[in-house]
Design an enzyme around this catalytic site. Sequence first.
Site, PDB file in Angstrom:
ATOM      1  N   LYS A 163      52.547  32.753  45.687  1.00 36.29           N
ATOM      2  CA  LYS A 163      51.338  32.867  44.804  1.00 36.29           C
ATOM      3  C   LYS A 163      51.084  31.715  43.769  1.00 36.29           C
ATOM      4  O   LYS A 163      52.408  30.946  43.590  1.00 36.29           O
ATOM      5  CB  LYS A 163      51.644  34.324  44.058  1.00 36.29           C
ATOM      6  CG  LYS A 163      50.607  34.599  43.126  1.00 36.29           C
ATOM      7  CD  LYS A 163      50.918  36.341  42.795  1.00 36.29           C
ATOM      8  CE  LYS A 163      50.075  36.802  41.947  1.00 36.29           C
ATOM      9  NZ  LYS A 163      48.799  36.432  42.034  1.00 36.29           N
TER      10      LYS A 163
ATOM     11  N   ASN B  56      38.866  40.729  44.743  1.00 34.77           N
ATOM     12  CA  ASN B  56      40.048  40.785  43.782  1.00 34.77           C
ATOM     13  C   ASN B  56      39.768  40.103  42.823  1.00 34.77           C
ATOM     14  O   ASN B  56      39.131  39.121  42.794  1.00 34.77           O
ATOM     15  CB  ASN B  56      41.509  40.505  44.641  1.00 34.77           C
ATOM     16  CG  ASN B  56      41.820  38.797  44.541  1.00 34.77           C
ATOM     17  OD1 ASN B  56      41.832  38.452  43.519  1.00 34.77           O
ATOM     18  ND2 ASN B  56      41.347  38.597  45.481  1.00 34.77           N
TER      19      ASN B  56
ATOM     20  N   GLY C 285      43.505  37.012  38.640  1.00 35.78           N
ATOM     21  CA  GLY C 285      43.552  36.225  37.409  1.00 35.78           C
ATOM     22  C   GLY C 285      44.814  35.465  37.445  1.00 35.78           C
ATOM     23  O   GLY C 285      45.207  35.173  36.232  1.00 35.78           O
TER      24      GLY C 285
ATOM     25  N   CYS D 164      40.499  28.824  42.781  1.00 35.18           N
ATOM     26  CA  CYS D 164      40.645  30.099  42.512  1.00 35.18           C
ATOM     27  C   CYS D 164      39.235  30.544  41.747  1.00 35.18           C
ATOM     28  O   CYS D 164      38.840  30.055  40.752  1.00 35.18           O
ATOM     29  CB  CYS D 164      41.549  30.556  41.863  1.00 35.18           C
ATOM     30  SG  CYS D 164      41.967  32.384  41.032  1.00 35.18           S
TER      31      CYS D 164
ATOM     32  N   LYS E 290      43.362  22.790  48.395  1.00 29.97           N
ATOM     33  CA  LYS E 290      42.616  24.307  48.801  1.00 29.97           C
ATOM     34  C   LYS E 290      41.207  24.294  48.414  1.00 29.97           C
ATOM     35  O   LYS E 290      41.150  24.236  47.017  1.00 29.97           O
ATOM     36  CB  LYS E 290      43.563  25.690  48.341  1.00 29.97           C
ATOM     37  CG  LYS E 290      43.125  26.783  49.066  1.00 29.97           C
ATOM     38  CD  LYS E 290      43.811  28.051  48.847  1.00 29.97           C
ATOM     39  CE  LYS E 290      43.350  29.093  49.649  1.00 29.97           C
ATOM     40  NZ  LYS E 290      44.372  30.326  49.599  1.00 29.97           N
TER      41      LYS E 290
ATOM     42  N   THR F  20      38.877  32.636  48.640  1.00 28.66           N
ATOM     43  CA  THR F  20      37.785  33.680  48.530  1.00 28.66           C
ATOM     44  C   THR F  20      36.442  33.205  48.046  1.00 28.66           C
ATOM     45  O   THR F  20      36.430  32.211  47.416  1.00 28.66           O
ATOM     46  CB  THR F  20      38.281  34.879  47.722  1.00 28.66           C
ATOM     47  OG1 THR F  20      38.468  34.375  46.288  1.00 28.66           O
ATOM     48  CG2 THR F  20      39.730  35.423  48.023  1.00 28.66           C
TER      49      THR F  20
ATOM     50  N   GLY G 286      39.136  38.724  53.393  1.00 22.02           N
ATOM     51  CA  GLY G 286      39.013  39.744  54.593  1.00 22.02           C
ATOM     52  C   GLY G 286      38.153  39.502  55.822  1.00 22.02           C
ATOM     53  O   GLY G 286      37.383  38.333  55.496  1.00 22.02           O
TER      54      GLY G 286
ATOM     55  N   THR H 174      44.821  38.774  53.513  1.00 19.35           N
ATOM     56  CA  THR H 174      44.267  40.141  53.236  1.00 19.35           C
ATOM     57  C   THR H 174      45.015  41.151  54.447  1.00 19.35           C
ATOM     58  O   THR H 174      45.331  42.100  54.080  1.00 19.35           O
ATOM     59  CB  THR H 174      42.962  40.334  53.326  1.00 19.35           C
ATOM     60  OG1 THR H 174      42.118  39.586  52.414  1.00 19.35           O
ATOM     61  CG2 THR H 174      42.523  41.680  53.106  1.00 19.35           C
TER      62      THR H 174
END
Lengths: 350, 292
Positions: free
Chosen positions: A89, A113, A116, A174, A209, A237, A261, A311
């Site tokens: 994480k 999601n 945060g 993010c 990323k 995401t 997903g 996911t």
Amino acid sequence: MTGAAPSPGARLGPGVPPAPGASPAPGASPAPGTPPAPRARLGPGPDLSVDLCGVRLATPVLAASGCFGFGREMARFLDLREVGAVVTKSVSLEPRRGRPTPRMAETPSGMLNAIGLQNPGVEAFCATDLPFLAGAGARVVASVVGRSAAEFARVAGRLAREDAVDLIEVNLSCPNVEHRGEVFATDPDAAAAVVAAVKAATGQPVLAKLTADVTDLVAVARAVVEAGADGLTLINTLLGMAVDVHRRRPLLAAGTGGLSGPAIRPVAVRCTWQVATALPGVPIVGTGGILTAEDAAEFLLVGARAVAVGTASFVDPRAAVEVADGLAAYLETQGCGSVAELPALFQPER
Amino acid sequence: MVARERAGAYHRLTVAAPAVAATARAGQFVEVRPGADRSLLLGRAFSVHAADPDAGTVEVVFDVVGPGTRALADVGPGDAVDVLGPLGRPFAPPAPTGNGGGPPACLLVGGGYGTAPLFLLARDLRARGCPVDVLTGASTAARLLEPEACARLGRSLTVTTDDGSAGRRGVVTDPMPELLAQARTGQVYACGPMPMLAAVSRTAAAAGVPCQVAVEERMACGTGICFSCVVPVLEGPGEPGGPSSTGTGTGTTRMARSCVEGPVFDGAAVAWAELGLAPAAADRPGVGERAP
């Protein structure tokens, strides 16, 4: 075929350690002072090991950031050495509390999601989580996040002293941040500045990323590679939103959130293919909606060096291992001796 | 899947899951996922209502609140469902009585289908020799969970409904002070909607009785890795679960994952006001009721 999508039926067998309530410190915490040797896959069958930016991984299937915690909880369900690498994480300089709830909403073939970036901060990570991962013999990709290039660099600089960190992943994308300006990967120059600062602060190889929520992903990818990124993780995401029509308000407390997903897999495969074609030789970790070995093979065929399962681990804690096992079977059906042979077999012209 | 029956307004699902049935404890939960519809990825978290180690079966109770529970309400005997568990921390034994008395009297408070985990708990407490009183409430009679069976869980049953269609009109916290005083209750256990848990915790605290609550927050994984189901808890060495590296404390509360640090928490340790359940609002029944 042994995809990660779990076969129906009860899944916790007698061999699985008890739940946390039964044992306050669950899991396969190895005895202190005896780090297990990296686990090689022995015997016949295809070679699943890959080289990712100079780091040898037992399998090409990583556990994606934000979808595996810091590894501790998953040790109940699998041997962390069987995961190609644990991408942690994201860790920030100071602890972060994250967003209010509801933080999650399921959507067709996926979920939104808005966690945060809740995390204990880099010092607590180094004091507690990293020793656990090292003791469990996991390959570790530490995901770092910050509000500025300097903050990213301070986190990476702290991690540079930790032998247990094999690679750094720079989370430039993010979507669950206060300001879109913190999504550095939406701007080539801002993304490159962060990567350059991180590279100057660390000796570990660096993955950047990126997000697919941009007009020209290749331009961002090229900028971060020129700034020193050793590899790329594609994709984060996608920014999304869902509405509770009965209560006439967003389903997430934060309003918007990150979509993950299988719903995003075609986008992720497309991004991997585009960037792999434009920047041949740059290692890519492909991620987005992988549930099965066939899903993973899509990414590997279009040029990913490795993949990350996200996911899917929420659905089946053993997903990363089961996808790897399924890949071995898939490689045999294709007559491949190793994962590295796959890209050459891809036929872009249908 | 062995059986699905109606239980008033709810559905009761019985699944064959021997490993879960053998080890599940009151307050723990399972993630259940319908096998058929692959576009629904995630399991739904339900507390264990009954577990029969000999038959190898586990029962859960749910309300249809969305696509996932609708799909589960359509499965029939022989259909496959995916079960992961048991997960989470169970209810802890009651606080010891002060002056060396016998097993303490326990008050079990359930709201709607939140009464489900209290069945296993009542059995365990009776086995410890604890006198058990049950207090259950719902918006209306049909939304009480198995009221006849509730009457057999302990030595007394008190029922409240918002509309007065069964038991006493009102909410569970109305009769609670009197029940606590009469029974000289040593421990309260509660499960139900978050506003009810906030109110029950406060009522218990006012009477000086410790209170354990099993919370309900929306979950994705149920295993501690996604950080969706957090609940703000007060920091401190005495809190359930103790300090954790993933408890990212800032100031006086931290966000605790209800799947691994809960779902059972010390009611006095939950920062209800931070959930938007300030004391005034928390007394209103039904406010903020959310899907599992």
